[in-house]
Write an enzyme that holds these catalytic residues in place. Structure first.
Site, PDB file in Angstrom:
ATOM      1  N   GLY A   1      27.995 -27.974   1.891  1.00 19.87           N
ATOM      2  CA  GLY A   1      29.142 -28.602   2.481  1.00 19.87           C
ATOM      3  C   GLY A   1      30.141 -27.866   3.073  1.00 19.87           C
ATOM      4  O   GLY A   1      31.025 -27.324   2.525  1.00 19.87           O
ATOM      5  N   GLY A   2      29.837 -27.920   4.511  1.00 20.64           N
ATOM      6  CA  GLY A   2      30.843 -27.085   5.257  1.00 20.64           C
ATOM      7  C   GLY A   2      30.935 -25.444   5.262  1.00 20.64           C
ATOM      8  O   GLY A   2      31.544 -25.041   5.797  1.00 20.64           O
TER       9      GLY A   2
ATOM     10  N   CYS B   1      20.240 -42.937  -0.860  1.00 24.14           N
ATOM     11  CA  CYS B   1      19.442 -44.069  -0.157  1.00 24.14           C
ATOM     12  C   CYS B   1      19.646 -45.460  -0.804  1.00 24.14           C
ATOM     13  O   CYS B   1      19.766 -45.317  -1.925  1.00 24.14           O
ATOM     14  CB  CYS B   1      17.914 -43.669  -0.084  1.00 24.14           C
ATOM     15  SG  CYS B   1      17.521 -42.299   1.110  1.00 24.14           S
TER      16      CYS B   1
ATOM     17  N   GLY C   1      19.561 -42.045  10.464  1.00 21.01           N
ATOM     18  CA  GLY C   1      18.576 -43.085   9.857  1.00 21.01           C
ATOM     19  C   GLY C   1      17.271 -42.632   9.593  1.00 21.01           C
ATOM     20  O   GLY C   1      16.489 -43.207   9.383  1.00 21.01           O
TER      21      GLY C   1
ATOM     22  N   GLY D   1      24.181 -26.397   6.842  1.00 22.36           N
ATOM     23  CA  GLY D   1      23.619 -27.321   7.551  1.00 22.36           C
ATOM     24  C   GLY D   1      24.344 -27.560   8.972  1.00 22.36           C
ATOM     25  O   GLY D   1      23.782 -26.885   9.967  1.00 22.36           O
TER      26      GLY D   1
ATOM     27  N   ASN E   1      12.199 -32.712   1.042  1.00 17.29           N
ATOM     28  CA  ASN E   1      13.231 -33.707   1.043  1.00 17.29           C
ATOM     29  C   ASN E   1      12.537 -34.993   1.136  1.00 17.29           C
ATOM     30  O   ASN E   1      12.214 -35.448   1.979  1.00 17.29           O
ATOM     31  CB  ASN E   1      14.581 -33.343   1.884  1.00 17.29           C
ATOM     32  CG  ASN E   1      15.573 -34.288   1.654  1.00 17.29           C
ATOM     33  OD1 ASN E   1      15.410 -35.517   1.949  1.00 17.29           O
ATOM     34  ND2 ASN E   1      16.720 -33.824   1.089  1.00 17.29           N
TER      35      ASN E   1
ATOM     36  N   ASN F   1      25.853 -34.181  -0.902  1.00 17.23           N
ATOM     37  CA  ASN F   1      25.428 -34.828   0.502  1.00 17.23           C
ATOM     38  C   ASN F   1      26.663 -35.123   1.273  1.00 17.23           C
ATOM     39  O   ASN F   1      27.732 -35.117   0.806  1.00 17.23           O
ATOM     40  CB  ASN F   1      24.445 -36.129   0.106  1.00 17.23           C
ATOM     41  CG  ASN F   1      23.507 -36.302   1.186  1.00 17.23           C
ATOM     42  OD1 ASN F   1      23.806 -36.326   2.085  1.00 17.23           O
ATOM     43  ND2 ASN F   1      22.374 -37.126   0.784  1.00 17.23           N
TER      44      ASN F   1
END
Length: 307
Positions: A245-246, A132, A75, A267, A102, A194
């Site tokens: 992504g991964g 968002c 959040g 990430g 960001n 994302n």
């Protein structure tokens, strides 16, 4: 590092020493990881998503492990953009790694105000999270339609003194049209993907594990989808693309570069192995050397589809 291999990459005029950037939301503001990794060896850090004012985030549980990944619904917990500039940015500026701010918000006006505030700071680029909910448009994400992307990108670009990176959501039917809309509206770069919206269930309670019900899926499970989308986006625009992504190994990173990414973001893998960014940098360098390349630009977008 080999003196014969040039790992640098240029993203909209910002020169990164290497293409490995820490993805927003997984690296905080770098302080915790600096105990394990020399931040000077990382190409860049996209800091935890910032909002105009402090946010406490969602109530727990906010993280759920899934096969080959995690679901998160944190959040956007953060201290607010002005506190970041005053208290966190000075620490990061002690290192040569590039700093990407960001930003996230619920209205276009909030995004514009943050871009304006950051304009006089020492961040190197701004990454705009368009996943968002747009309160004024019934809480649909800004990034789910070309029109939405065009509207927010063109507005925020007017307030940006730094290059504007638009971070695209994968929760769309046609990533190519979304990427082209961002480029047409003035984005200097796009980053993707994302997280993918997902759900995890506690079968004993017969309820979702996450208190917020749904969350964003990241980790190795999303990599094939991310690769396809990065390929499609990179072959639809002329601006630089940052792929994510991964990614959990140097081989993964090379795959993203081959499909067209000028840089990659790491990430979820940071939670498993804090030294993974350095391992990826070293692995890319050895790959280039093994294949007789002298620079990263020699392999960007060099994957060809089968006939």
């Amino acid at each position: 590092m080999s003196d014969n291999i040039d790992l640098s990459t240029n993203i909209a005029g910002v020169q990164f020493d290497n293409p490995v950037i820490m993805a927003s939301g997984t690296y905080g503001f770098g302080k915790e990881y600096s105990e394990y990794v020399d931040l000077n060896q990382i190409g860049g850090i996209s800091v935890k998503g910032l909002t105009l004012k402090e946010r406490k985030g969602n109530k727990p549980p906010r993280i759920a492990e899934t096969p080959a990944g995690i679901l998160n619904s944190v959040g956007l917990q953060n201290p607010g953009v002005e506190v970041f500039i005053k208290e966190d940015l000075p620490f990061l500026k002690k290192y040569k790694t590039k700093i990407i701010a960001n930003i996230a918000g619920n209205t276009i006006e909030e995004y514009c105000e943050m871009a304006e505030i950051l304009g006089d700071s020492q961040v190197d680029a701004i990454e705009m999270n368009v996943s968002c909910p747009n309160v004024k448009a019934g809480c649909l994400a800004f990034g789910t339609s070309p029109k939405g992307i065009e509207e927010i990108t063109s507005a925020v670009k007017k307030y940006c003194k730094q290059p504007l990176i638009v971070k695209l959501t994968p929760n769309v039917s046609d990533i190519k049209s979304i990427a082209m809309a961002a480029e047409g509206a003035g984005a200097d770069c796009i980053s993707l993907i994302n997280t993918i919206l997902g759900l995890a269930i506690d079968i004993n309670k017969k309820k979702p594990i996450l208190a917020n019900n749904f969350g964003g899926l990241s980790g190795p499970a999303v990599k094939p989808i991310a690769l396809r989308m990065v390929y499609e986006a990179a072959h639809s625009v002329k601006i630089p693309v940052i792929g994510m992504g991964g990614i959990s190994s140097w081989e993964d990173a090379v795959e993203f570069i081959l499909v067209g990414a000028s840089a990659v973001m790491v990430g979820t893998a940071n939670f498993v192995n804090p030294t993974i960014p350095i391992e990826i940098v070293n692995g890319i360098e050895k790959y280039l050397e093994h294949h007789g390349h002298t620079g990263l630009d020699e392999i960007i977008g060099k994957m060809d589809l089968n006939d």
